[in-house]
Scaffold this motif. Structure first.
Motif, short mmCIF file in Angstrom:
data_model
loop_
_atom_site.label_atom_id
_atom_site.label_comp_id
_atom_site.label_asym_id
_atom_site.label_seq_id
_atom_site.Cartn_x
_atom_site.Cartn_y
_atom_site.Cartn_z
N UNK A 142 0.84 -1.21 0.00
CA UNK A 142 0.00 0.00 0.00
C UNK A 142 0.87 1.26 0.00
N UNK A 143 1.82 1.31 0.95
CA UNK A 143 2.65 2.52 1.09
C UNK A 143 3.49 2.76 -0.16
N UNK A 144 4.19 1.71 -0.64
CA UNK A 144 5.08 1.85 -1.80
C UNK A 144 4.29 2.36 -3.01
N UNK A 145 3.11 1.77 -3.25
CA UNK A 145 2.37 2.14 -4.45
C UNK A 145 1.64 3.47 -4.30
N UNK A 146 1.23 3.82 -3.08
CA UNK A 146 0.62 5.14 -2.87
C UNK A 146 1.65 6.23 -3.13
N UNK A 147 2.88 6.05 -2.62
CA UNK A 147 3.94 7.05 -2.84
C UNK A 147 4.28 7.13 -4.33
N UNK A 148 4.43 5.96 -4.98
CA UNK A 148 4.74 5.93 -6.41
C UNK A 148 3.67 6.67 -7.21
N UNK A 149 2.40 6.43 -6.85
CA UNK A 149 1.29 7.06 -7.58
C UNK A 149 1.34 8.59 -7.44
#
Lengths: 86, 86
Positions: free
Chosen positions: A63-70
């Motif tokens: 969740x965190x990795x992809x939220x930041x990437x987005x």
């Protein structure tokens, strides 16, 4: 197995933070022409699905990795739109 | 859970194939200046670690997706090196 998980965490962190220098590069050069819209949109669609996947499994690192990437991708696309008119 | 796995597969496919239009864009425009080296190298390092992670778990989707992504990234970096001198 502990080493494998560590590898996964570092891998996820690297692929996520890699977009920070891209944002800075775009910001400084005021150019994003060489970034393909098809790449940015397809990659973002994938990241959104990873986010949904992470939420369904309640897997916080995903969740965190992809939220930041987005967020970083949205900034890059905003800069690309802004600089396109120059 | 089946839908969640499907989401993961589609997400992985999208983030991998997204680099194909970027390769084509670079090839056609003969330009890669706006792609940050720091982004390409950091992202590639992450993909290599994902590959090692996948091999350690012998998780074929992780191995295939990251092997294909790495090849596409190497092509992009080769094109960037080639076009830099123009």
């Amino acid at each position: 197995m502990r080493l494998t998980s560590l590898l996964g965490f570092i891998a996820g962190a690297l692929t996520t933070v890699s977009f920070i220098p891209q944002v800075l590069h775009a910001w400084r050069s005021k150019r994003c022409d060489d970034l393909s819209w098809a790449m940015l949109l397809t990659f973002s669609a994938g990241v959104v699905l990873w986010l949904v996947y992470g939420i369904r499994l309640w897997a916080m690192p995903v969740i965190v990795a992809n939220a930041v990437t987005l967020v970083l991708l949205l900034i890059i696309m905003a800069l690309k739109t802004r600089y396109a008119s120059r």
